[in-house]
Write a protein that holds these residues in place. Structure first.
Motif, short mmCIF file in Angstrom:
data_model
loop_
_atom_site.label_atom_id
_atom_site.label_comp_id
_atom_site.label_asym_id
_atom_site.label_seq_id
_atom_site.Cartn_x
_atom_site.Cartn_y
_atom_site.Cartn_z
N VAL A 70 0.83 -1.20 0.00
CA VAL A 70 0.00 0.00 0.00
C VAL A 70 0.87 1.25 0.00
N ALA A 71 2.16 1.11 0.34
CA ALA A 71 3.06 2.26 0.35
C ALA A 71 3.27 2.84 -1.04
N ALA A 72 2.89 2.09 -2.08
CA ALA A 72 3.00 2.61 -3.44
C ALA A 72 1.83 3.51 -3.80
N GLN A 73 0.81 3.59 -2.94
CA GLN A 73 -0.31 4.49 -3.19
C GLN A 73 0.05 5.88 -2.66
N PRO A 74 -0.12 6.92 -3.47
CA PRO A 74 0.32 8.26 -3.08
C PRO A 74 -0.22 8.73 -1.74
#
Length: 243
Positions: A122-126
């Motif tokens: 989820v860390a790839a979601q801005p």
């Protein structure tokens, strides 16, 4: 751009009045110090991958960050603002080294920057990056920063991999769980860190299939995600007075 592409762009802007794509406009803006920080420190020095077009399908995510999202995260990280308009070198003076440190720590999150990164973490979601950026700003740069702000930033950035950024982490689904489910998942204490339920939007997203997809109302969502991360890492709550 190639010469023929530059001529076409000139024609479109001056004859057709076409609006320039946000990513393209940011790519060519070398006057803004935040853009220069991104280009010189993050892309060239740190090797952060940047893409100019939005990722429509997570299956097509090659791990690079969309430029406009990268700019938005750095606007919060360095300025505590939603955009970088009007930023001056003085406004980010003394903050860029912490900015590089932030992105170095983010880059080390498992799955970040890899092929299909959004399916892996989820860390790839801005919006999650905005939550982390806001924490660093509050600890390091805010006028109301705590006395031990530098230590808190150190604890945060050195402990990111102690946070489960997987899609399966029940913490992200806190508002979709009932009280019994929250206790069963070990989330009972989280409520003391979160805003009161009657104070705003609590629809932060939903678990769809195998993936946790956070919503589009980032300004409502990222402070709550920041509270969750504070709780997980035993950092001070926003609800407790600063020392």
């Amino acid at each position: 751009l190639q010469p023929d592409e530059e001529r076409q762009l000139f024609h479109d802007l001056n004859r057709l009045g076409k609006k320039v794509d946000t990513n393209l406009a940011l790519q060519f803006d070398n006057s803004n110090p935040v853009n220069l920080f991104i280009k010189e420190r993050l892309m060239e020095e740190l090797g952060l991958g940047v893409v100019e077009t939005d990722v429509k399908s997570w299956a097509d995510d090659d791990g690079r960050i969309v430029r406009k999202d990268l700019v938005a995260v750095n606007a919060i990280l360095l300025l505590n603002r939603s955009n970088i308009n009007g930023a001056t070198p003085l406004m980010i003076d003394g903050r860029t080294e912490t900015g590089v440190w932030f992105w170095s720590a983010v880059r080390d999150i498992e799955g970040f920057g890899e092929e299909r990164a959004r399916e892996k973490t989820v860390a790839a979601q801005p919006v999650v990056l905005k939550a982390l950026a806001k924490l660093v700003y509050d600890f390091s740069f805010s006028n109301r920063r705590p006395d031990d702000g530098d230590d808190l930033t150190e604890r945060l950035l050195s402990s990111l991999n102690d946070v489960d950024f997987s899609h399966g982490n029940p913490m992200w689904r806190y508002y979709n769980l009932n009280e019994e489910e929250r206790r069963a998942e070990g989330l009972a204490g989280l409520s003391s860190y979160l805003p009161l339920d009657d104070t705003g939007n609590r629809d932060i997203g939903s678990h769809q299939g195998d993936f946790m997809r956070f919503g589009a109302k980032h300004n409502d969502i990222y402070p709550i995600l920041g509270d969750m991360i504070r709780w997980k890492l035993n950092l001070p709550s926003r609800r407790q007075p600063l020392q």
